[in-house]
Design a protein around this motif. Structure first.
Motif, short mmCIF file in Angstrom:
data_model
loop_
_atom_site.label_atom_id
_atom_site.label_comp_id
_atom_site.label_asym_id
_atom_site.label_seq_id
_atom_site.Cartn_x
_atom_site.Cartn_y
_atom_site.Cartn_z
N ASP A 104 5.30 -9.37 4.19
CA ASP A 104 4.59 -10.64 4.29
C ASP A 104 3.50 -10.66 3.23
OD1 ASP A 104 2.17 -9.42 5.42
OD2 ASP A 104 3.34 -9.25 7.27
N LEU A 105 2.88 -11.84 3.03
CA LEU A 105 1.91 -12.00 1.97
C LEU A 105 0.61 -11.27 2.24
CD1 LEU A 105 2.55 -15.72 1.07
CD2 LEU A 105 2.88 -13.76 -0.43
N ALA A 106 0.27 -11.05 3.50
CA ALA A 106 -0.94 -10.28 3.80
C ALA A 106 -0.82 -8.86 3.24
CB ALA A 106 -1.17 -10.24 5.31
N ARG A 107 0.35 -8.27 3.35
CA ARG A 107 0.55 -6.91 2.81
C ARG A 107 0.49 -6.93 1.29
NH1 ARG A 107 4.87 -3.66 6.63
NH2 ARG A 107 4.21 -4.58 8.62
N LEU A 108 1.02 -7.99 0.68
CA LEU A 108 0.95 -8.08 -0.77
C LEU A 108 -0.51 -8.23 -1.21
CD1 LEU A 108 2.52 -8.28 -3.44
CD2 LEU A 108 2.58 -10.75 -3.10
N THR A 109 -1.28 -9.05 -0.52
CA THR A 109 -2.69 -9.24 -0.86
C THR A 109 -3.46 -7.93 -0.76
OG1 THR A 109 -2.56 -11.51 -0.02
CG2 THR A 109 -4.76 -10.57 -0.29
N LEU A 114 -2.69 -6.24 -9.00
CA LEU A 114 -1.32 -6.68 -9.20
C LEU A 114 -1.16 -7.25 -10.60
CD1 LEU A 114 -0.79 -8.45 -5.75
CD2 LEU A 114 0.37 -6.38 -6.52
N PRO A 115 0.03 -7.17 -11.17
CA PRO A 115 0.25 -7.64 -12.55
C PRO A 115 0.45 -9.15 -12.63
CG PRO A 115 2.29 -6.73 -11.69
CD PRO A 115 1.25 -6.53 -10.61
N TYR A 116 -0.63 -9.91 -12.49
CA TYR A 116 -0.53 -11.37 -12.55
C TYR A 116 -0.14 -11.82 -13.97
CZ TYR A 116 -3.06 -11.12 -8.12
OH TYR A 116 -3.43 -10.84 -6.83
N PRO A 117 0.52 -13.00 -14.07
CA PRO A 117 0.98 -13.86 -12.97
C PRO A 117 2.21 -13.30 -12.28
CG PRO A 117 1.61 -14.81 -15.06
CD PRO A 117 0.77 -13.61 -15.40
N VAL A 134 1.79 -17.38 -8.92
CA VAL A 134 0.47 -16.97 -8.45
C VAL A 134 -0.25 -16.31 -9.62
CG1 VAL A 134 -0.80 -15.58 -6.79
CG2 VAL A 134 1.36 -16.64 -6.12
N ASP A 135 -1.40 -16.89 -10.01
CA ASP A 135 -2.10 -16.42 -11.20
C ASP A 135 -3.24 -15.45 -10.93
OD1 ASP A 135 -0.59 -17.78 -13.19
OD2 ASP A 135 -1.58 -19.64 -12.63
N ASP A 136 -3.72 -15.39 -9.68
CA ASP A 136 -4.84 -14.49 -9.40
C ASP A 136 -4.94 -14.23 -7.91
OD1 ASP A 136 -6.12 -16.80 -8.27
OD2 ASP A 136 -6.90 -17.32 -10.26
N ILE A 137 -5.86 -13.36 -7.52
CA ILE A 137 -5.98 -12.96 -6.12
C ILE A 137 -6.41 -14.13 -5.24
CG2 ILE A 137 -8.35 -12.16 -6.49
CD1 ILE A 137 -5.71 -10.73 -4.03
N ALA A 138 -7.22 -15.04 -5.77
CA ALA A 138 -7.63 -16.18 -4.96
C ALA A 138 -6.44 -17.06 -4.59
CB ALA A 138 -8.67 -17.00 -5.73
N HIS A 149 3.30 -15.41 7.79
CA HIS A 149 4.29 -14.47 8.32
C HIS A 149 5.61 -14.51 7.54
CE1 HIS A 149 1.47 -14.02 11.56
NE2 HIS A 149 1.59 -15.29 11.90
N GLU A 150 5.58 -15.07 6.35
CA GLU A 150 6.81 -15.27 5.59
C GLU A 150 7.23 -13.99 4.86
OE1 GLU A 150 9.88 -17.90 3.97
OE2 GLU A 150 8.59 -17.86 5.71
N PRO A 151 8.43 -13.44 5.14
CA PRO A 151 8.94 -12.35 4.31
C PRO A 151 9.19 -12.88 2.90
CG PRO A 151 10.16 -12.54 6.38
CD PRO A 151 9.34 -13.77 6.25
N VAL A 152 8.76 -12.13 1.89
CA VAL A 152 8.83 -12.64 0.53
C VAL A 152 9.43 -11.61 -0.42
CG1 VAL A 152 6.86 -14.18 0.82
CG2 VAL A 152 6.48 -11.85 -0.01
N VAL A 153 9.85 -12.12 -1.57
CA VAL A 153 10.17 -11.26 -2.71
C VAL A 153 9.19 -11.60 -3.82
CG1 VAL A 153 12.60 -11.01 -2.10
CG2 VAL A 153 11.90 -12.85 -3.64
N VAL A 154 8.94 -10.63 -4.68
CA VAL A 154 7.94 -10.78 -5.72
C VAL A 154 8.58 -10.40 -7.05
CG1 VAL A 154 5.64 -10.12 -6.53
CG2 VAL A 154 6.16 -10.13 -4.07
N GLN A 155 8.35 -11.25 -8.06
CA GLN A 155 8.83 -10.99 -9.41
C GLN A 155 7.67 -11.16 -10.39
OE1 GLN A 155 11.70 -14.15 -9.66
NE2 GLN A 155 13.29 -13.01 -8.58
#
Length: 270
Positions: A104-109, A114-117, A134-138, A149-155
């Protein structure tokens, strides 16, 4: 021939135009899987446009009866899981955007640096799912509040010109369009039609290769042209709508007839 569309949208332009081509010589009907959970009569070919659990269950029932289902329920389901999509694509050597899965996004945060964007997408592809740059932590924290609670993938975001090449394949036929990326602008505007000849060398063959790897007959491939000109596949969709294209209905009708006709018999669409 008995041909059935499994779809929640019987009036969709692709469905309506294809059915009109087939109806004069064949028995064609449409079933909404939200209204009918069990097969009604035997059919030769099913065209699986819907991707809901009820649609997949209905398609599997027709497969069990011996009908040809395009795309199969298994292939359609695989394209809804972006984690599995990444695994299969990259294991086959396709130029697919490197993807990792986060619960979920809480775990990613909480990961911190992280290598933005980044590009964040719902793990499970569906209507109105999450697809965001997503360009930054904010921005990531704000997204986490909206999708807690959304399961996500990150690229990692691949630098490109801000355009998506939409490649649609029906059998061996490739159709294409160019559209502003939803990650680049708020309003993507219309999809500009392209011919296969307009595509960079090798891109049509790449799109056809996706079908072989994913066992798909009707599908879409979203490709961006990265800095340097290399193609990068960012998404694969089973049975997309292909709106604004004139050729897909005839190609789809011909594919249905080929699928349902024993080898050696003619089946032109007139």
């Amino acid at each position: 021939m008995r041909i059935r569309f499994i779809t929640h949208g019987p009036d969709h332009p692709l469905i309506a135009a294809t059915a009109a081509l087939l109806t004069p010589r064949h028995q064609v009907d449409v079933v909404d899987p939200a209204l009918s959970s069990q097969p009604s009569g035997r059919v030769d070919v099913c065209l699986l446009k819907a991707r809901t659990p009820s649609a997949l269950d209905l398609a599997q029932s027709y497969e069990a009866q011996g009908a040809v289902v395009l795309n199969s329920a298994a292939a359609t389901a695989l394209c809804q899981d972006r984690t599995e999509m990444d695994r299969l694509a990259r294991s086959a050597g396709l130029p697919f955007a490197a993807t990792r899965t986060v619960a979920d996004l809480a775990r990613l945060t909480a990961e911190g640096d992280l290598p933005y964007p980044l590009v964040v997408k719902s793990r499970h592809s569906r209507r109105d799912d999450l697809v965001a740059r997503v360009d930054d932590i904010a921005a990531l924290r704000e997204l986490s509040r909206t999708w807690p609670h959304e399961p996500v993938v990150v690229q990692e975001f691949a630098r490109n010109g801000g355009w998506d090449h939409k490649l649609w394949v029906i059998g061996d036929d490739v159709f294409a369009g160019l559209r502003r990326s939803e990650l680049a602008v708020a309003d993507t505007g219309p999809t500009l039609p392209l011919t296969e000849a307009d595509l960079p060398d090798g891109w049509a063959e790449l799109a056809r290769a996706v079908g072989s790897v994913f066992a798909l007959d009707v599908y879409g491939v979203d490709v961006v042209e990265t800095v340097g000109g290399a193609p990068l596949i960012v998404d694969i969709n089973a049975f997309p709508g292909m709106r604004g294209q004139t050729g897909p209905p005839r190609a789809l009708a011909a594919l249905a007839l080929r699928a349902g006709t024993p080898p050696g018999l003619g089946r032109p669409v007139r």
